[in-house]
Write a protein that holds these residues in place. Sequence first.
Motif, short mmCIF file in Angstrom:
data_model
loop_
_atom_site.label_atom_id
_atom_site.label_comp_id
_atom_site.label_asym_id
_atom_site.label_seq_id
_atom_site.Cartn_x
_atom_site.Cartn_y
_atom_site.Cartn_z
N ASP A 69 5.48 10.03 -9.23
CA ASP A 69 5.14 9.83 -10.62
C ASP A 69 3.94 10.68 -11.01
O ASP A 69 4.03 11.60 -11.81
CB ASP A 69 4.84 8.34 -10.82
N TYR A 70 2.83 10.42 -10.36
CA TYR A 70 1.61 11.12 -10.72
C TYR A 70 1.75 12.62 -10.48
O TYR A 70 1.36 13.43 -11.30
CB TYR A 70 0.44 10.55 -9.93
N ALA A 71 2.32 12.98 -9.31
CA ALA A 71 2.41 14.39 -8.96
C ALA A 71 3.75 14.98 -9.39
O ALA A 71 4.13 16.06 -8.93
CB ALA A 71 2.20 14.57 -7.46
N ASP A 72 4.49 14.31 -10.22
CA ASP A 72 5.76 14.81 -10.76
C ASP A 72 6.75 15.20 -9.67
O ASP A 72 7.53 16.14 -9.83
CB ASP A 72 5.52 16.02 -11.67
N GLY A 73 6.73 14.48 -8.58
CA GLY A 73 7.72 14.73 -7.54
C GLY A 73 7.41 15.95 -6.70
O GLY A 73 8.26 16.46 -5.99
N ILE A 74 6.19 16.43 -6.77
CA ILE A 74 5.85 17.63 -5.98
C ILE A 74 4.99 17.22 -4.79
O ILE A 74 3.89 16.68 -4.95
CB ILE A 74 5.12 18.66 -6.85
N TRP A 75 5.53 17.42 -3.62
CA TRP A 75 4.77 17.10 -2.41
C TRP A 75 4.12 18.36 -1.89
O TRP A 75 4.77 19.38 -1.72
CB TRP A 75 5.71 16.53 -1.33
N SER A 76 2.82 18.30 -1.68
CA SER A 76 2.18 19.36 -0.91
C SER A 76 1.28 18.68 0.11
O SER A 76 0.70 17.63 -0.16
CB SER A 76 1.37 20.28 -1.84
N ALA A 103 0.84 -1.20 0.00
CA ALA A 103 0.00 0.00 0.00
C ALA A 103 0.87 1.25 0.00
O ALA A 103 0.58 2.22 -0.70
CB ALA A 103 -0.93 -0.02 1.21
N GLY A 104 1.95 1.22 0.78
CA GLY A 104 2.84 2.38 0.86
C GLY A 104 3.44 2.74 -0.49
O GLY A 104 3.63 3.92 -0.80
N LEU A 105 3.70 1.72 -1.31
CA LEU A 105 4.23 1.98 -2.64
C LEU A 105 3.26 2.83 -3.46
O LEU A 105 3.67 3.61 -4.32
CB LEU A 105 4.51 0.66 -3.37
N GLY A 106 1.96 2.65 -3.18
CA GLY A 106 0.96 3.46 -3.87
C GLY A 106 1.17 4.94 -3.56
O GLY A 106 1.07 5.80 -4.45
N GLY A 107 1.49 5.23 -2.30
CA GLY A 107 1.77 6.62 -1.93
C GLY A 107 3.00 7.13 -2.64
O GLY A 107 3.03 8.26 -3.17
N LEU A 108 4.02 6.29 -2.71
CA LEU A 108 5.27 6.68 -3.38
C LEU A 108 5.01 6.97 -4.86
O LEU A 108 5.47 7.97 -5.40
CB LEU A 108 6.30 5.56 -3.22
N TYR A 109 4.26 6.06 -5.49
CA TYR A 109 3.95 6.26 -6.91
C TYR A 109 3.24 7.60 -7.10
O TYR A 109 3.54 8.36 -8.01
CB TYR A 109 3.06 5.13 -7.43
N TYR A 110 2.29 7.86 -6.22
CA TYR A 110 1.51 9.09 -6.37
C TYR A 110 2.42 10.31 -6.38
O TYR A 110 2.35 11.14 -7.29
CB TYR A 110 0.48 9.22 -5.25
N VAL A 111 3.31 10.41 -5.39
CA VAL A 111 4.07 11.65 -5.27
C VAL A 111 5.19 11.71 -6.31
O VAL A 111 5.43 12.76 -6.91
CB VAL A 111 4.60 11.85 -3.82
#
Lengths: 325, 511
Positions: free
Chosen positions: A227-234, A217-225
């Motif tokens: 890949d999906y969010a282009d490395g941008i954490w907010s 499940a944690g990998l899903g979070g990693l993918y999101y930030v």
Amino acid sequence: MIVSFIQRAVMQGIPLLYGSTGEIITEKGGHLNLGIPGIMYVGAISGVIGAFFYEQSVETVNPILAVMIPLLSSVLGSFIMGLIYCVLTVTLHSNQNVTGLAMTTFGVGFGNFFGGSLIKLTNSDTPSIALVETSRCFKTALPFADKLGAIGELFFSYSFLAYSAIIIAILVTLFFNKTRAGLHLRAIGENPATADAAGINVNRYKYVSTCIGSIIAGLGGLYYVMDYADGIWSNNGFGDRGWLAIALVIFAVWRPNFSIIGSILFGGLLIAYNYIPNLSFEQVELIKMTPYVVTILVLIIISMRQKKENQPPASLGLSYFREER
Amino acid sequence: MGAPAIELKNITKTFGQIVANKDVCLTVNKGEILSVLGENGSGKTTLMNMISGIYYPDHGHIYIDGQEVLIRSPKDAFKYKIGMIHQHFKLVDVFSATENIVLGLKDEKNFSLKDSEKKIREITAQYGFELEPSKKIHEMSVSEKQTVEIIKVLYRGADILILDEPTAVLTPQETKKLFAVLRNMRDSGKAIIIITHKLHEVLSLSDRVSVLRKGEYIGTVNTAETNESELTEMMVGKKIELNIERTKVEETPDRLEIRNISCINREGVTLLNNVSFTARAGEILGIAGIAGSGQRELLESIAGLQKLNEGEILYHNPSTGYTENLRDKSPVKIKELGVRLSFVPEDRLGMGLVGNMDIIDNMLLRSYKKGKSAFLNRKNPKDLANKIIEDLEVVTPSAKTPVRRLSGGNVQKVLVGREIAASPTVLMVAYPVRGLDINSSYLIYNLLNKQKESGVAVIFVGEDLDVLIELCDRIMVINSGKITGIVDAETATKEEIGLLMTRNDGGESNE
């Protein structure tokens, strides 16, 4: 436009697929982990922390390290979350729902705290962290993707984490149906007393399945930030994808191979409003609701059909005390 | 008949003060079916649990193939090729038969359900079972589930099979099939122990019979050389004087009239078969029978908790003079009709009381509908709770203690006290002294006698025949859901009741 819609739907769906695969493994062992949203959040921020310090410490990033460091820190973060949940629910027999909700609250708070701290460290004007270099490494697609036109876009344009999600889902399905350990795990989720009497180490299986489920499940979070969010954490950018992942478990009737299709469907429903012209604000919100409505419909249908194979594991959410046999 | 497969010598097992088994000796030969016969609570299951490694004996020796062995866990039992088929199946509902059978096995090299299925088919063919290995458990009948359990132990290579009341849940045809399979297994050299209290099964199936009574080993006889009445006498023993006073009430009008009620469950098993009787006011009607013969269903159908397929339950209301039919009415409806029915169920903390609530709140459970205020009135229940604690000598720190924390006897006193406080006209009690010490038991008997004297129709389901004979006015015997006789307690003997309890005339006519 259809091609880009499907492509975006898949990318939306991948975090959900990771989350639901992780949750299915956990639930097959009889544990309802409502901490999944928090665990995915922690998986994301842990990866961000790892990437942030690696990017800060070197001049030019080594692509392999740039992937491995966030990956390992993400795995570690979500593993610890899974372990905490296990100690509380398996060993101490605390209520799974309450523990799970606490883990979610904790995970989100943890993520926002460290996210906020990192944002302060960068002294940037926007409330976000940009890990462009790391994200570029994560997003490396297959080299021949753009040469194949629409087919390349549809099937080969994704990053390795996206393909891993699908491979993991298929492997987990095979694990449940074709291996002895899978049979044992399912037996525990259905009837732990029977499994115990058959000589299966119930608690060990529960620990392992829940922790592995958390990592996935944690990998899903990693993918999101990354890949999906282009490395941008907010902070709070991850939204309610964790809950959607749990809804997807029900939608997929506890089968990871169904989740693959389900995740793309959910992803598509989530972004459909971008592709339908002239929507009012209210209509956008209504369309965003559809994955949940679909989940409720699935729940109604499986309850009405009363097919035993499509029901949740029989002892889901119940603690197992050997003495109470 | 071959050499001894397993021998027990002087096995003794105690649980605290209670002696469950005392100096029990038992031998089972290879290629033999041995029945272990005894009433409820005679220690049959405890003994078998010691063979299968669930309990460990205090004294005594166990020999397998002539070698002394220690069986400390189910794993050890498995090592000595002992397989036990419990009354309650341990199966995973959504798995197929094959998946259940191989569950937990680690020694096979490759995990292949196909190979396992083949092996299962070989076993079924060898002994004549009927089973489809790919069928899911939840689609199976009870007898198919039992077949899965038996094959499970055979698959693991068991040579000594123990079956705990295997026919209790089967229809007569299924029983016949099971017996045929068991005989096949015997002929192939397996040693089989079957625990039962059904005499006709003992006589038709087994080679030898060992009898237990109240934990003691009475003896072993060859089936061919014995008969029903000899076995009954070994099983129930001679009558013991208990000195429970039995008062006679002059006027005993009919209160509850049960007419031809029948009840069939979802699996098609007949639970009650054309039952008719009358319970009179001022009388204790005892119900005797082997556990699970339909006592529970009978009481529950009177209380409005069990749907009936046929028949009527007529209540003659003493205050209005009307007669009401209670069949298929809910407990609330029954109460609204002015029927004052009290029910002390067998499962005290499951059906009678809420374990986590204190004594006062448990009193409230019966009276919460009284009063118009939106708020609960705890005054009256509190007085009642204190009165019960005082009158019945309930040992509790206070009325505010959760009943779960009280001992079994005190829980029972709270429950009986509450039910009696509702001043019933019909009082039904099921096994009210189970787990109680002598003093508490006598207290309950006296309470029941007092109720009877005040004109209540008492229905008492009991297991100790001595008590039934001393306490009740009439005893009705139920056997496989059928009434096999109603006897006058003053003239009845234990042998007579024992024969009625075990006689095989209810079984066949069920078909």
